[in-house]
Design a protein around this motif. Structure first.
Motif, PDB file in Angstrom:
ATOM      1  N   VAL A 477       0.837  -1.207   0.000  1.00 45.14           N
ATOM      2  CA  VAL A 477       0.000   0.000   0.000  1.00 45.14           C
ATOM      3  C   VAL A 477       0.869   1.253   0.000  1.00 45.14           C
ATOM      4  CG1 VAL A 477      -1.665   1.312   1.350  1.00 45.14           C
ATOM      5  CG2 VAL A 477      -1.966  -1.143   1.052  1.00 45.14           C
ATOM      6  N   ALA A 478       1.930   1.262   0.812  1.00 42.06           N
ATOM      7  CA  ALA A 478       2.810   2.423   0.854  1.00 42.06           C
ATOM      8  C   ALA A 478       3.503   2.630  -0.483  1.00 42.06           C
ATOM      9  CB  ALA A 478       3.846   2.240   1.962  1.00 42.06           C
ATOM     10  N   LEU A 479       3.959   1.553  -1.091  1.00 38.78           N
ATOM     11  CA  LEU A 479       4.596   1.687  -2.404  1.00 38.78           C
ATOM     12  C   LEU A 479       3.615   2.195  -3.451  1.00 38.78           C
ATOM     13  CD1 LEU A 479       7.165   1.247  -4.041  1.00 38.78           C
ATOM     14  CD2 LEU A 479       6.447  -1.104  -4.442  1.00 38.78           C
ATOM     15  N   GLY A 480       2.385   1.731  -3.374  1.00 43.60           N
ATOM     16  CA  GLY A 480       1.377   2.235  -4.314  1.00 43.60           C
ATOM     17  C   GLY A 480       1.087   3.715  -4.113  1.00 43.60           C
ATOM     18  N   LEU A 481       1.027   4.161  -2.850  1.00 42.73           N
ATOM     19  CA  LEU A 481       0.811   5.592  -2.602  1.00 42.73           C
ATOM     20  C   LEU A 481       1.974   6.429  -3.100  1.00 42.73           C
ATOM     21  CD1 LEU A 481      -0.733   5.505   0.995  1.00 42.73           C
ATOM     22  CD2 LEU A 481      -1.906   5.969  -1.165  1.00 42.73           C
ATOM     23  N   ILE A 482       3.195   5.935  -2.908  1.00 44.24           N
ATOM     24  CA  ILE A 482       4.356   6.687  -3.405  1.00 44.24           C
ATOM     25  C   ILE A 482       4.312   6.818  -4.916  1.00 44.24           C
ATOM     26  CG2 ILE A 482       6.869   6.608  -3.606  1.00 44.24           C
ATOM     27  CD1 ILE A 482       6.940   5.339  -0.833  1.00 44.24           C
ATOM     28  N   VAL A 483       3.993   5.719  -5.579  1.00 41.35           N
ATOM     29  CA  VAL A 483       3.918   5.766  -7.044  1.00 41.35           C
ATOM     30  C   VAL A 483       2.792   6.693  -7.499  1.00 41.35           C
ATOM     31  CG1 VAL A 483       3.446   4.379  -9.095  1.00 41.35           C
ATOM     32  CG2 VAL A 483       4.970   3.506  -7.326  1.00 41.35           C
ATOM     33  N   PHE A 484       1.651   6.603  -6.800  1.00 41.24           N
ATOM     34  CA  PHE A 484       0.517   7.441  -7.219  1.00 41.24           C
ATOM     35  C   PHE A 484       0.796   8.927  -6.977  1.00 41.24           C
ATOM     36  CE2 PHE A 484      -3.526   9.556  -6.225  1.00 41.24           C
ATOM     37  CZ  PHE A 484      -4.219   9.332  -7.409  1.00 41.24           C
ATOM     38  N   LEU A 485       1.298   9.251  -5.791  1.00 40.70           N
ATOM     39  CA  LEU A 485       1.536  10.661  -5.475  1.00 40.70           C
ATOM     40  C   LEU A 485       2.741  11.225  -6.205  1.00 40.70           C
ATOM     41  CD1 LEU A 485       0.894  10.606  -1.613  1.00 40.70           C
ATOM     42  CD2 LEU A 485      -0.671  11.334  -3.423  1.00 40.70           C
ATOM     43  N   GLY A 486       3.732  10.402  -6.515  1.00 40.15           N
ATOM     44  CA  GLY A 486       4.935  10.922  -7.157  1.00 40.15           C
ATOM     45  C   GLY A 486       4.874  10.941  -8.658  1.00 40.15           C
TER      46      GLY A 486
END
Length: 576
Positions: A477-486
């Motif tokens: 989930v954290a990796l997905g948020l980083i990819v989405f926000l970045g």
């Protein structure tokens, strides 16, 4: 001019499309609005999101693998893997290749299918060795095959025990010959490999010994030796120096623990569970004594004596008739007839009338043997007799009801101690003649205060297990948020058209073009088309509509038009 109007419409898709043309797609227009770098980052972000979703779906639907078989030989393992490949069953290796894992929902099904194929065959062969006989097999070979078969069957039976991981059975079966007077007895040796952390108690070892002894004819259980993987002899316990074996020591220990538990069960409800300590020592006599007593008593009393034997001897010896009386003429005269009747009383012995005497002798002897009174008694003392019991009980000081005026704990009154001592005597079966002793002491226990150690939440084992289980999903989930926000979110924001308020604010903050500039020239330009006749109809042409839209755009949004012209001057518009 038509080309410029079309470019303006493509660069600002928020404007209404000219009449007669289809409005471009917002998604396509937003994609065209992005720079090449933003396009690349958006594509990479979308691919990363798809990969994360696929990984999460795989982890969520990944089957749970369970052990199918463990501790298999290389031959059986290869055969099972070949069978699993033919059945299209996924499998894994575990424990360094010693275990084969399959999906949990297919374990029982796969085992039944493999069993139908005779797998695993196992390294231990039983009586199936007797199924294959070769022509020309000698008697020695038949005897060896029978011994191997019997060893294999015993090994399989012992392996069925829960604590046994592996086993080997060696049988020594001597050749029975009728010409030998003394036949050799068979013997056996059993080597056990136990599971880690498991042991066999004395009854289980005795069961294995009797199992092997009962399976071989004429085998004595004492001829069976059982050892474990460490070489420890399990079937026979070594005796101690004083001649007491482990069974006797275990009996004494069990007896002492029984008496001790009786005392605790009786006193703990009275003084509290942690306020009493008890120890019992038992002196047990394991000596075996056998005595035989034989007593002989005279035959006395009014009871008739038993006759053992009786012998009567009677002897009659006839005598010679000699002259009797006064010597003379009468002496030589023969005696006359007797005057005594035949059935009458006889004359005295040795006297026959007056004429002579009869010398007949009678001897009677009688011997009677009576049974001698005899008593034989055999006395055997029972083993494990308790000679003496000693009990020691310590009771802690109880809480003081008047703790405000004195110490927190107080000693028990003497009357209470006497009652407790009486209870202990009854609990162990106190016998003064046997020399039992009971000692009850009341003393404060030395119990150091142990302050509870507060473990941080991140060191709590339960919390650590929870974090380990959630580490994978939370990381994804954290990796997905980083990819989405970045990567994805900035590109999506740039794809959105500018709002009306932002455009108005930009128009207010940006200076209007000065008169006589290129923008004014474009707005005020009048297209002259020499040589073209005027249209006969009054409807505007598509070119005129585009031109009117461009003029309206220049009046309503001069900033956008200025940016378009700036792009033309710099050459970016021509390149696009």
């Amino acid at each position: 001019m038509a080309t410029s109007t079309t470019a303006v419409a493509e660069l600002d898709p928020s404007l209404p499309a000219p009449a007669g043309e289809r409005a471009p797609s917002p998604l396509l227009a937003g994609w065209q609005r992005l720079s090449p770098g933003r396009k690349l980052s958006l594509g990479a972000g979308l691919l990363a999101m798809v990969a994360l979703l696929a990984m999460a779906f795989y982890l969520a639907n990944r089957p749970d693998y369970r052990v199918l078989y463990a501790n298999l030989s290389d031959k059986d393992g290869g055969a099972i893997l070949a069978a699993l490949s033919q059945m299209n069953v996924p499998y894994k290796h575990a424990d360094g290749g010693n275990a084969i894992l399959v999906p949990a929902d297919r374990v029982n099904d796969v085992r039944m299918k493999l069993a139908s194929q005779g797998l695993p065959k196992g390294t231990v062969a039983g009586f199936e060795l007797m199924d294959t006989t070769r022509l020309g097999m000698t008697q020695f070979q038949e005897r060896v095959n029978f011994q191997r078969s019997l060893e294999g069957e015993l090994t399989r039976t012992i392996l069925s025990l829960a604590s046994v991981a592996d086993a080997r059975v060696h049988l020594a079966l001597p050749n029975q010959n009728g010409f030998f007077r003394e036949q050799q007895k068979p013997s056996a040796s059993v080597v056990l490999t136990l599971h880690p952390g498991r042991t066999l108690d004395r009854t289980q070892v005795a069961g294995i010994v009797h199992l092997v002894a009962s399976s071989v004819p004429e085998m004595d259980p004492k001829a069976v030796s059982v050892i474990d993987q460490n070489g420890t002899l399990l079937s026979q316990r070594a005796e101690a120096d004083n001649g007491i074996d482990s069974r006797q020591l275990e009996y004494v220990r069990t007896l002492e623990q029984t008496y001790q538990q009786r005392i605790l069960d009786l006193l703990e409800p009275v003084v509290g569970r942690d306020n009493v300590r008890a120890t019992v020592t038992a002196n047990v006599d394991f000596s075996l004594t056998e005595s035989t007593t034989e007593q002989h008593r005279p035959n006395q009393g009014t009871e008739p004596a038993a006759v053992r034997s009786s012998q009567t001897v009677e002897e009659n010896t006839p005598g010679l008739n000699t002259p009797a009386g006064v010597p003379g003429a009468v002496t030589n005269v023969a005696p006359g007839a007797t005057a005594a009747p035949i059935n009458g009383p006889g004359a005295p012995v040795g006297v026959v009338g007056a004429t002579g005497t009869s010398d007949q002798r009678t001897r009677r002897e009688q011997v009677v043997n009576y049974e001698v009174d005899k008593t034989i008694s055999v006395t055997r003392n029972a083993t494990g007799t308790v000679r003496r019991l000693s009990a020691a009980v310590v009771i802690n000081h109880l809480p003081n009801p008047d703790a405000k005026k004195g110490p927190a704990t107080a000693a028990l009154p003497p009357e209470r101690l006497e009652q407790i001592q009486a209870l202990v005597r009854e609990a162990i079966g106190y016998n003064a003649e046997r020399g039992d002793s009971v000692n009850v002491v009341n003393a404060p226990f030395n119990q150091p205060k142990v302050e509870p150690v507060e473990i941080p939440w991140y060191q709590n084992p339960d919390m650590q297990d929870l974090l380990r289980s959630l580490a994978g999903p939370l990381g994804m989930v954290a990796l997905g948020l980083i990819v989405f926000l970045g990567l994805v979110r900035p590109a999506l924001k740039m794809m959105q058209p500018p709002s009306a308020q932002a455009t108005a604010g930009a128009a207010e903050t940006t200076a209007l073009p000065a008169p006589g500039s290129q923008v004014e020239a474009v707005v005020g330009e009048v297209v002259e088309r020499p040589g073209l006749p005027e249209p006969v109809h009054n409807e505007p042409t598509p070119e005129e509509l585009r031109l009117a839209d461009a003029r309206r755009l220049a009046k309503e949004n001069p900033v956008a038009v200025a940016n378009i012209i700036k792009g033309w001057i710099s050459g970016e518009g021509a390149a696009a």
